[in-house]
Structure formats: C-alpha cells, structure tokens
Design an enzyme around this catalytic site. Structure first.
Site, short mmCIF file in Angstrom:
data_model
loop_
_atom_site.label_atom_id
_atom_site.label_comp_id
_atom_site.label_asym_id
_atom_site.label_seq_id
_atom_site.Cartn_x
_atom_site.Cartn_y
_atom_site.Cartn_z
N ILE A 1 47.96 35.95 72.95
CA ILE A 1 48.89 35.51 73.58
C ILE A 1 49.84 34.96 72.82
O ILE A 1 51.19 35.22 72.82
CB ILE A 1 48.44 34.33 74.57
CG1 ILE A 1 47.63 34.77 75.71
CG2 ILE A 1 49.58 33.49 75.17
CD1 ILE A 1 47.04 34.09 76.98
N ALA B 1 51.53 37.94 71.23
CA ALA B 1 52.55 38.54 72.24
C ALA B 1 53.68 37.70 72.45
O ALA B 1 54.92 38.08 72.79
CB ALA B 1 51.80 38.98 73.62
N GLU B 2 53.56 36.34 72.51
CA GLU B 2 54.71 35.41 73.04
C GLU B 2 55.67 35.19 71.63
O GLU B 2 56.78 35.30 72.16
CB GLU B 2 54.10 34.13 73.54
CG GLU B 2 53.27 34.14 74.78
CD GLU B 2 54.34 34.51 75.89
OE1 GLU B 2 55.53 34.36 75.80
OE2 GLU B 2 53.57 34.48 77.20
N SER B 3 55.23 34.98 70.75
CA SER B 3 56.09 34.53 69.63
C SER B 3 55.91 35.32 68.24
O SER B 3 56.49 34.97 67.39
CB SER B 3 55.90 33.07 69.60
OG SER B 3 54.82 32.75 68.98
#
Length: 251
Positions: free
Chosen positions: A114, A117-119
């Site tokens: 995550i 994918a996020e940052s």
C-alpha cells in the site's frame, strides 16, 4: 509498443547513427595521427574507447525494451533479478510497519504494498485531493481515525508527514476497512475511494451481484490502485516470505 515508444526509439537511433558518424570521423583522425606520429588527445582517446561502449549499451537497452514489450516489460525483466527487485520493492520503515501491522492483524507485506502504491515511500507526498504522507490519508479521514485511538495525543494534519504517525493511523484505517467489508480487494477500494462510496457500490447490482464483493469498480483510478496493490503484495510475499518469522519474533 505505442507510438511514443516508437518515436523515442527512432530518436535514440538517430542519435546513435550520429554517434557512429562521429566515431568514424574520429577513426580517420586517429589514422592520420598514426601516419604522422602525432599523439592522440585525451578527448580523441575517450571517443575511440567510449563511443563503441555507449553504442553497445544503447543497443542492449533497446533490445531489452523491444523483447520485453516496452517499459512495463522492462520492469518485469528487472523484477526477475532479486537484487533489482528488492530495490524496487524495499522494506523501508520496517521499525514502524512490522509492529503496527501485527498489532492490527495485517501482513507487513500488504502494508508495504500500500505504501508503494500510495506514495512510493515518499513521506512528504501530497496527492491532488490533499491526501498526505506515506499512506496518503486526507486530513478529514485522519481526524476521524484519531478517535479510534483515544489514548494518543491529538495531532494536526502535518503529523501525517511523520512516517511513524502515517503508518500507525494508516494501518488502523486499513484494518477497520477489512473488518467492515470482510474482503481484501473491497477493503482496498474503500481505503482508496472511501467506505461511503464502496457501501453504495455494493448496493448496486450493476457493480456487485452478492453485496459483498465488487465485480465492477466504477472509479478507474480505484480499479488501477487495487490492481497495483495486489500485484505489489504478491511481489513482496514472493521476495521476503517473512511474515510468520516476524510474528513469532514479537511473541
């Protein structure tokens, strides 16, 4: 291979041809130096040795991209090498990820996926909708999730740039979505698009046939997000296989 990739390869090819011509001119000058006995300059020596090496590297890169099926294919080829793969899928901030994941009943590999994918592990990342930090939480969501951990001090939104805070509250929010929806991909949709949206989607037969899982995700960004997280999650599990060892070491 799309049009932009083809044009880029053409431009590289043109530059390569120009480099070959320059090398040929240099070769002629070198031959002249040999005939006259004049020593080569430093630049000419570099051209004589460097240009062929550069051309070989460019040719190799183009061949890899062509055979691998474009930039995504190149990424897949690099992933096959464990050294490169672990640089692409790092376990950064393990001192925060592992304990918070275990505390919330999550696999650390999922949390890493995550974050990637996020940052992409940038603690100062800010999205176009104002989501902040490693796990990209909006200030309003952060304010709400803080009520789930009343023993913690009250934080301002800027605290989301602190990796420890972002991971602590991101894991708490992810665990809440997993408990609410009971399905990983549905929970990931909620993490990205909001639980309110997902609850409405599950009530729509066009999107969900069973009211529990989504057969169709109406937000394209959310659909791509879920696909990326699941792919990263599988890659992390393949590379590290360390969840059980980490759990046992903390007991």
């Amino acid at each position: 291979m799309n049009k932009e990739q083809t044009q880029e390869i053409s431009r590289v090819g043109i530059r390569s041809v120009e480099s070959v011509k320059a090398a040929m001119r240099s070769k002629k000058r070198t031959a002249r130096h040999h005939r006259t006995g004049e020593p080569l300059t430093t630049v000419e020596k570099w051209i004589k040795i460097g240009i062929p090496c550069i051309l070989l590297v460019i040719g190799g890169i183009l061949a890899i991209i062509f055979l691998a099926g474009g930039p995504r294919g190149l990424e897949q080829q690099l992933e096959k090498n464990e050294i490169f793969a672990k640089k692409m899928y790092p376990e950064k901030y393990a001192e925060f990820v592992v304990p918070e994941a275990i505390k919330n009943g999550l696999e650390p590999e999922l949390v890493y996926a995550i974050i990637k994918a996020e940052s992409d592990f940038n603690p100062e990342a800010v999205s176009s909708v104002g989501a902040m930090g490693l796990m990209q939480m909006t200030p309003s969501t952060f304010e709400w999730v803080q009520t789930m951990i009343p023993s913690d001090p009250a934080y301002e939104k800027e605290a989301l740039f602190d990796p420890e805070v972002s991971i602590r509250y991101g894991c708490k929010y992810l665990a809440w979505n997993l408990k609410k929806f009971g399905d990983l991909e549905t929970a990931l949709c909620a993490y990205n698009a909001g639980p309110g949206n997902v609850s409405q989607w599950l009530k729509t037969k066009q999107y969900s046939t069973d009211g529990k899982t989504l057969q169709y995700i109406p937000f394209k960004d959310t659909e791509a997000y879920v696909e990326n997280v699941m792919r990263y999650y599988e890659k992390y599990k393949e590379l590290y296989h360390n969840y059980e060892q980490e759990v046992s070491s903390t007991l």
